[in-house]
Scaffold this active site. Sequence first.
Site, PDB file in Angstrom:
ATOM      1  N   ARG A  62       0.844  -1.188   0.000  1.00  0.00           N
ATOM      2  CA  ARG A  62       0.000   0.000   0.000  1.00  0.00           C
ATOM      3  C   ARG A  62       0.880   1.238   0.000  1.00  0.00           C
ATOM      4  NH1 ARG A  62      -0.812   4.774   2.533  1.00  0.00           N
ATOM      5  NH2 ARG A  62      -0.474   3.807   4.573  1.00  0.00           N
ATOM      6  N   ASP A  63       1.600   1.505   1.076  1.00  0.00           N
ATOM      7  CA  ASP A  63       2.460   2.687   1.120  1.00  0.00           C
ATOM      8  C   ASP A  63       3.590   2.572   0.107  1.00  0.00           C
ATOM      9  OD1 ASP A  63       3.391   5.167   1.992  1.00  0.00           O
ATOM     10  OD2 ASP A  63       3.020   4.696   4.079  1.00  0.00           O
ATOM     11  N   HIS A  77       3.412   4.260  -3.445  1.00  0.00           N
ATOM     12  CA  HIS A  77       3.862   5.631  -3.723  1.00  0.00           C
ATOM     13  C   HIS A  77       5.236   5.638  -4.398  1.00  0.00           C
ATOM     14  CE1 HIS A  77       0.740   7.932  -1.662  1.00  0.00           C
ATOM     15  NE2 HIS A  77       0.841   7.133  -0.615  1.00  0.00           N
ATOM     16  N   SER A 114       2.481  11.113   9.019  1.00  0.00           N
ATOM     17  CA  SER A 114       2.439  11.196   7.555  1.00  0.00           C
ATOM     18  C   SER A 114       3.597  11.985   6.965  1.00  0.00           C
ATOM     19  CB  SER A 114       1.124  11.849   7.115  1.00  0.00           C
ATOM     20  OG  SER A 114       0.030  11.335   7.818  1.00  0.00           O
ATOM     21  N   HIS A 151       2.341   4.540  12.926  1.00  0.00           N
ATOM     22  CA  HIS A 151       2.815   4.418  11.539  1.00  0.00           C
ATOM     23  C   HIS A 151       3.844   5.519  11.315  1.00  0.00           C
ATOM     24  CE1 HIS A 151       2.105   3.895   7.043  1.00  0.00           C
ATOM     25  NE2 HIS A 151       2.640   5.110   7.091  1.00  0.00           N
ATOM     26  N   HIS A 177       7.134   7.542   9.373  1.00  0.00           N
ATOM     27  CA  HIS A 177       7.899   7.828   8.157  1.00  0.00           C
ATOM     28  C   HIS A 177       9.294   8.285   8.563  1.00  0.00           C
ATOM     29  CE1 HIS A 177       5.226   7.402   4.607  1.00  0.00           C
ATOM     30  NE2 HIS A 177       4.299   7.383   5.562  1.00  0.00           N
TER      31      HIS A 177
END
Length: 341
Positions: A12-13, A16, A167, A194, A196
């Site tokens: 999913r991620d 990108h 995010s 989650h 980054h």
Amino acid sequence: MERILLFDATLRDGSHAIGHQYTEENIRDYCRAMDAAGMDAIVVGHGNGLGASSLQVGLSLLTDSQMLTVARENLHRTKLATFMMPGYGTIRDDLSPAVDAGVDLFKIGCHCTETNITRQHIEFLVHEGKEVYGVMMMYHLADRDTLLQQARQLESYGASGVILMDSAGASTPEMVRDTVGLLAEKLTCRIGFHAHNNLGLAVANSYTAIQNGATIIDGTVRGFGAGAGNCQLEAIVALLKKEGIECDADLYRMMDVSKEYVAKWWKNDKGLDDLNIVNGMAGVFSGFKRHVLNAADSFGVDARDILMELGRRKAVAGQEDMIVSVAQELHDAKKKSGGRR
């Protein structure tokens, strides 16, 4: 300490990082290889979630239905999960078909101060007997009391847990400690994180979240994801095993999958570049990177300046049009000043 649940967002991620161009072969091979790796769920779909494939944020090679169908056929031990943001997707056109496709676990995301827009989606999925988690995106833009209030709303809708999404990769360990600790103390549902990696802290922040009550870690194999990437699952699993914290992951299998598949997909895995770092400083959605680079090239301006201005304007996912506006304004200002920055 409760067993740590691992949600693998590589399919999913990671979308990108390759312009949302996962093939059926990519999804099939990855799911087959990872089905016995001890992940609690593998999240599949467009990087921005169900219903998001578009010219504005990027067109997927495959439809949501195609991706979920292939994954479902190749996951037998691991839960099939997917992600959706209200505004991109709807119950009728996206969630209901995903339920019919056999998705086991859903993550419903929204801006961290707008959890009220997820109510009907979460309640629908709970009624369907599905495991569902509320995801609070860009959480660094709100204070702790606001985040707690918003998280309580997600819990009241029936969410099995609340996941904080960093995010922009803007978190520090202190932010994670204070926020996760508060939610873990005040809520009865599970708390997840989650991360980054824009400031090089994804693994450290995820571990800090665990130390302060989080029992779900959302990450990707090899850190494959938007911008600087995500918390690298192999690294956090190795750390958990080193510290004697319970999780079911097969570390060597994950490492093998990383080398055999993900390393071949991620052609630009070169560590943190200047744009990734500025992205974290500015606190901007990591999925903007490709759009920012394109705008900078089109208007002849510095991509870092675009990011910093987007940060000042508190731009969030879904506001990709703002990138072009900012680039145009910077171009005009540069022209007016005779080319000086």
